[in-house]
Motif scaffolding. Sequence first.
Motif, PDB file in Angstrom:
ATOM      1  N   ILE A 107       0.838  -1.206   0.000  1.00 29.80           N
ATOM      2  CA  ILE A 107       0.000   0.000   0.000  1.00 29.80           C
ATOM      3  C   ILE A 107       0.869   1.251   0.000  1.00 29.80           C
ATOM      4  O   ILE A 107       0.518   2.284  -0.581  1.00 29.80           O
ATOM      5  N   GLN A 108       2.036   1.162   0.628  1.00 29.55           N
ATOM      6  CA  GLN A 108       2.935   2.314   0.736  1.00 29.55           C
ATOM      7  C   GLN A 108       4.012   2.321  -0.336  1.00 29.55           C
ATOM      8  O   GLN A 108       4.934   3.130  -0.276  1.00 29.55           O
ATOM      9  N   ALA A 109       3.921   1.418  -1.322  1.00 31.00           N
ATOM     10  CA  ALA A 109       4.942   1.328  -2.368  1.00 31.00           C
ATOM     11  C   ALA A 109       4.866   2.527  -3.305  1.00 31.00           C
ATOM     12  O   ALA A 109       3.859   3.243  -3.378  1.00 31.00           O
ATOM     13  N   LYS A 110       5.952   2.732  -4.064  1.00 30.69           N
ATOM     14  CA  LYS A 110       5.986   3.869  -4.983  1.00 30.69           C
ATOM     15  C   LYS A 110       5.450   3.522  -6.364  1.00 30.69           C
ATOM     16  O   LYS A 110       5.183   4.413  -7.161  1.00 30.69           O
ATOM     17  N   PHE A 111       5.285   2.234  -6.663  1.00 34.31           N
ATOM     18  CA  PHE A 111       4.735   1.821  -7.951  1.00 34.31           C
ATOM     19  C   PHE A 111       3.225   1.679  -7.816  1.00 34.31           C
ATOM     20  O   PHE A 111       2.735   0.922  -6.964  1.00 34.31           O
ATOM     21  N   ASP A 112       2.480   2.364  -8.675  1.00 38.33           N
ATOM     22  CA  ASP A 112       1.027   2.364  -8.493  1.00 38.33           C
ATOM     23  C   ASP A 112       0.396   1.019  -8.821  1.00 38.33           C
ATOM     24  O   ASP A 112      -0.655   0.674  -8.283  1.00 38.33           O
ATOM     25  N   ASN A 113       1.050   0.177  -9.675  1.00 37.46           N
ATOM     26  CA  ASN A 113       0.466  -1.145  -9.916  1.00 37.46           C
ATOM     27  C   ASN A 113       0.586  -2.041  -8.683  1.00 37.46           C
ATOM     28  O   ASN A 113      -0.259  -2.903  -8.447  1.00 37.46           O
ATOM     29  N   TYR A 114       1.615  -1.830  -7.866  1.00 37.43           N
ATOM     30  CA  TYR A 114       1.701  -2.537  -6.595  1.00 37.43           C
ATOM     31  C   TYR A 114       0.569  -2.098  -5.662  1.00 37.43           C
ATOM     32  O   TYR A 114      -0.067  -2.923  -4.999  1.00 37.43           O
ATOM     33  N   VAL A 115       0.346  -0.791  -5.612  1.00 29.62           N
ATOM     34  CA  VAL A 115      -0.708  -0.258  -4.732  1.00 29.62           C
ATOM     35  C   VAL A 115      -2.081  -0.736  -5.196  1.00 29.62           C
ATOM     36  O   VAL A 115      -2.935  -1.113  -4.384  1.00 29.62           O
ATOM     37  N   LEU A 116      -2.300  -0.751  -6.514  1.00 31.77           N
ATOM     38  CA  LEU A 116      -3.589  -1.200  -7.047  1.00 31.77           C
ATOM     39  C   LEU A 116      -3.856  -2.654  -6.697  1.00 31.77           C
ATOM     40  O   LEU A 116      -4.971  -3.017  -6.295  1.00 31.77           O
ATOM     41  N   MET A 117      -2.846  -3.508  -6.837  1.00 30.04           N
ATOM     42  CA  MET A 117      -3.028  -4.919  -6.505  1.00 30.04           C
ATOM     43  C   MET A 117      -3.282  -5.099  -5.012  1.00 30.04           C
ATOM     44  O   MET A 117      -4.135  -5.908  -4.597  1.00 30.04           O
ATOM     45  N   ALA A 118      -2.562  -4.342  -4.177  1.00 28.31           N
ATOM     46  CA  ALA A 118      -2.787  -4.428  -2.738  1.00 28.31           C
ATOM     47  C   ALA A 118      -4.206  -4.011  -2.371  1.00 28.31           C
ATOM     48  O   ALA A 118      -4.868  -4.654  -1.547  1.00 28.31           O
ATOM     49  N   CYS A 119      -4.701  -2.949  -2.999  1.00 28.36           N
ATOM     50  CA  CYS A 119      -6.080  -2.506  -2.746  1.00 28.36           C
ATOM     51  C   CYS A 119      -7.082  -3.586  -3.145  1.00 28.36           C
ATOM     52  O   CYS A 119      -8.059  -3.845  -2.428  1.00 28.36           O
ATOM     53  N   LYS A 120      -6.849  -4.213  -4.291  1.00 29.58           N
ATOM     54  CA  LYS A 120      -7.754  -5.258  -4.764  1.00 29.58           C
ATOM     55  C   LYS A 120      -7.810  -6.430  -3.792  1.00 29.58           C
ATOM     56  O   LYS A 120      -8.892  -6.966  -3.489  1.00 29.58           O
ATOM     57  N   VAL A 121      -6.648  -6.834  -3.274  1.00 30.94           N
ATOM     58  CA  VAL A 121      -6.598  -7.985  -2.378  1.00 30.94           C
ATOM     59  C   VAL A 121      -7.214  -7.646  -1.028  1.00 30.94           C
ATOM     60  O   VAL A 121      -7.949  -8.459  -0.453  1.00 30.94           O
ATOM     61  N   ARG A 181     -10.454   5.183  -2.770  1.00 31.04           N
ATOM     62  CA  ARG A 181     -11.758   5.646  -2.282  1.00 31.04           C
ATOM     63  C   ARG A 181     -12.690   4.456  -2.052  1.00 31.04           C
ATOM     64  O   ARG A 181     -13.381   4.394  -1.020  1.00 31.04           O
ATOM     65  N   ASP A 182     -12.716   3.522  -2.971  1.00 29.51           N
ATOM     66  CA  ASP A 182     -13.568   2.342  -2.800  1.00 29.51           C
ATOM     67  C   ASP A 182     -13.104   1.474  -1.635  1.00 29.51           C
ATOM     68  O   ASP A 182     -13.924   0.876  -0.932  1.00 29.51           O
ATOM     69  N   LEU A 183     -11.795   1.417  -1.424  1.00 26.59           N
ATOM     70  CA  LEU A 183     -11.287   0.621  -0.313  1.00 26.59           C
ATOM     71  C   LEU A 183     -11.667   1.240   1.031  1.00 26.59           C
ATOM     72  O   LEU A 183     -11.957   0.523   1.998  1.00 26.59           O
ATOM     73  N   LYS A 184     -11.670   2.573   1.090  1.00 27.11           N
ATOM     74  CA  LYS A 184     -12.109   3.237   2.325  1.00 27.11           C
ATOM     75  C   LYS A 184     -13.564   2.893   2.637  1.00 27.11           C
ATOM     76  O   LYS A 184     -13.932   2.683   3.795  1.00 27.11           O
ATOM     77  N   VAL A 185     -14.379   2.807   1.606  1.00 31.83           N
ATOM     78  CA  VAL A 185     -15.778   2.417   1.805  1.00 31.83           C
ATOM     79  C   VAL A 185     -15.866   0.961   2.266  1.00 31.83           C
ATOM     80  O   VAL A 185     -16.673   0.608   3.129  1.00 31.83           O
ATOM     81  N   ALA A 186     -15.013   0.107   1.704  1.00 36.03           N
ATOM     82  CA  ALA A 186     -15.050  -1.314   2.061  1.00 36.03           C
ATOM     83  C   ALA A 186     -14.674  -1.541   3.522  1.00 36.03           C
ATOM     84  O   ALA A 186     -15.133  -2.506   4.147  1.00 36.03           O
ATOM     85  N   PHE A 187     -13.858  -0.658   4.077  1.00 40.52           N
ATOM     86  CA  PHE A 187     -13.464  -0.816   5.475  1.00 40.52           C
ATOM     87  C   PHE A 187     -14.635  -0.623   6.436  1.00 40.52           C
ATOM     88  O   PHE A 187     -14.541  -1.010   7.608  1.00 40.52           O
ATOM     89  N   THR A 188     -15.720  -0.043   5.947  1.00 44.09           N
ATOM     90  CA  THR A 188     -16.902   0.097   6.810  1.00 44.09           C
ATOM     91  C   THR A 188     -17.510  -1.260   7.156  1.00 44.09           C
ATOM     92  O   THR A 188     -18.310  -1.353   8.090  1.00 44.09           O
ATOM     93  N   LEU A 189     -17.130  -2.308   6.415  1.00 45.54           N
ATOM     94  CA  LEU A 189     -17.626  -3.649   6.733  1.00 45.54           C
ATOM     95  C   LEU A 189     -17.122  -4.137   8.089  1.00 45.54           C
ATOM     96  O   LEU A 189     -17.713  -5.043   8.694  1.00 45.54           O
ATOM     97  N   LEU A 190     -15.999  -3.554   8.542  1.00 43.98           N
ATOM     98  CA  LEU A 190     -15.461  -3.954   9.839  1.00 43.98           C
ATOM     99  C   LEU A 190     -16.109  -3.219  11.006  1.00 43.98           C
ATOM    100  O   LEU A 190     -15.902  -3.606  12.163  1.00 43.98           O
ATOM    101  N   ASP A 191     -16.862  -2.145  10.720  1.00 50.08           N
ATOM    102  CA  ASP A 191     -17.465  -1.349  11.794  1.00 50.08           C
ATOM    103  C   ASP A 191     -18.619  -2.101  12.453  1.00 50.08           C
ATOM    104  O   ASP A 191     -19.317  -2.882  11.813  1.00 50.08           O
TER     105      ASP A 191
END
Length: 645
Positions: free
Chosen positions: A555-569, A635-645
């Motif tokens: 999530i903190q990587a500098k390559f956006d394809n790494y960040v995108l894959m992390a968000c998806k997982v 943005r979508d991942l932030k919404v998905a975190f509401t599942l833990l609330d």
Amino acid sequence: MTATTKRAWKLQDFVAHSSNVNCLAIGQQSGRVLATGGDDRKVNIWAVGKPNNILSLTGHTSPVECVRFDPSEEIVMAGSRSGSLKLWNLNEQKIIRTLTGHKSEVKCLDVHPYGDFVASGSLDTNIKVWDVRRKGCIFTYRGHTDSVNCLRISPDGRWVMSCSNDCTVRLWDMTAGKVLNVFKGHVGPVNWVEFHPNEFLMTSGSSDRTVKFWDLENFNLVSSTEPDARSVACVKFHPEGTPLFGGGEDSLKLYSWEPSVCLDAVPVGWMKVSDMAISKEQLIGASFYQTNVAVWVVDLTKLRPFNGEKVPSQAHLAVDKETKRSLSGSGRRSFAQEKPTSPPPSPEKGSHENAEPPYQDPAEGEEIFMSKTRLQRTPPKVYDPFPPPPEDPIEIQVLKKPSIQRPKTTSTTTRTSKSHQSEETTGGEVKKSTLIPENRDKPAGLDIEEFLPKPRQRQQQQPDQKSSRLTDESALRKMKQGHEAMISVLATRYNHLRTIRSSWSASDVREAVSVAVRIDDDSAVVDLLEILCLKNSFWNLEVCCILLPRLLVLIQAKFDNYVLMACKVVKLILTNFSEVIKSNVGADSVGSVDINKEERIRKCRTCHAHLTSIQEAVNDRHSSVKAGKLGSFLRDLKVAFTLLD
């Protein structure tokens, strides 16, 4: 004004539904109408190239999973997650039929070319053929052992071809209701099948990254393409029979099959294309992601073989346009283009084999097969090709000035250090770029000047140098600088992936994931995550516990394809395990009474702690990146975190 050189461009990108889009279909007759279905249980109809929808059709009580137009584009049908089918008449804007029978979500649909018959494939592994006018199921074909991904009815209406996640393609006799042949050869899920418009030939595209061609007379494999870099999502024959268009992830390729040759390839940024149509010497392709739909156009006149360039000699390229029969020397038969004299059978309560047609009077069958309503257009609608966008000014400048302009340098000039390679100077201010984009036109972290000859000024300052002219050997040495380092990087990545694969083969998924994390190679981890996302069965709480700390790093990587894959997982983990984690994270310890429950509680608490850290990292990242594809993911991942609330 010079003619455009663009071969493919994005026509439009728009929000199609209020929630995630699950499916889309392009009208094959005109290529100018689009249907989309989503989690909001609606089917929206769009005019391609226009920003607003024409119709919004309601009626389903669960998310829409597949849509399809009839050949006349007057009726649209949609299958839902609950297993029901609904058909709408677009002229009257109302539901004309509801069909139920599948036990799980409907994944694919097709329409009989001559009558009111529909075929549907489902996640329940079954295929059903429906008589729309008599509101019943004619046949249920059973044989696949996994989800049916795509099916097609042959141009003469006699056969049904289906493909599945079980890596097989099956050919069914529509009248007898039984399988004629099972085509085996793919080693991955088969995503798409298509009949040749004229010859007894069909093709299949698979996640094993190949396209295969099958002869429907002797059921033999005609040819197979070389494995591509990515899976094949969609295939389509040209209306005249050749070539075949294969839509993959971010690319379109044109194939011949006798012999198997890739005629041309063009990069297209549609990610994973969901449907294609051909109109006015243009290929229209559409894809979806979350709530958005993107439409792309490919100019066929600039691709082989349509641009006049020579292609490999093939007998099957010749087709008689009047009779639609192949003039090739292969001897392959052609589909009958006339309407059959006897229609397929209607619903039977008994056996599906050797069913007799229920129509005693041929006129009754004629009445059933011929549509009573047809949209009359006077004069017929004529569509113009979609115009390409204007050329990029940067591209025009590069064409005018192909030589590289270097700034004047002096002997005291030093090269930028590695730690400052990501800095950009704008308006006197130095701005650090912390993110390397996925789609870039040059390598990241490489100084292009290192690969170019030194300026003549610098060479003249060396008195012991005999000549300032750059020899061929010197130029080659300059060009090869850095190549060994790059080869070493790729070889290391390859070895890491081999190690992960051997661990997977020898043990299980958990061991392979553990090895990937211990290797400490982000690129290898991302490659493994792409595989793990293909099947939910790969995932469990133990795998999540191992991967979540690494996902925080990505999530903190500098390559956006790494960040995108992390968000998806992370989103996948939240979708599948949030309920289990919530229900166990606050549970009381049961001591040694129930060891399994105690272990589950421990894993859930570990996952919850890691997800909390990832949530903070996502919030920080989204505060600095809000635009573009990555911003949408965050943005979508932030919404998905509401599942833990």
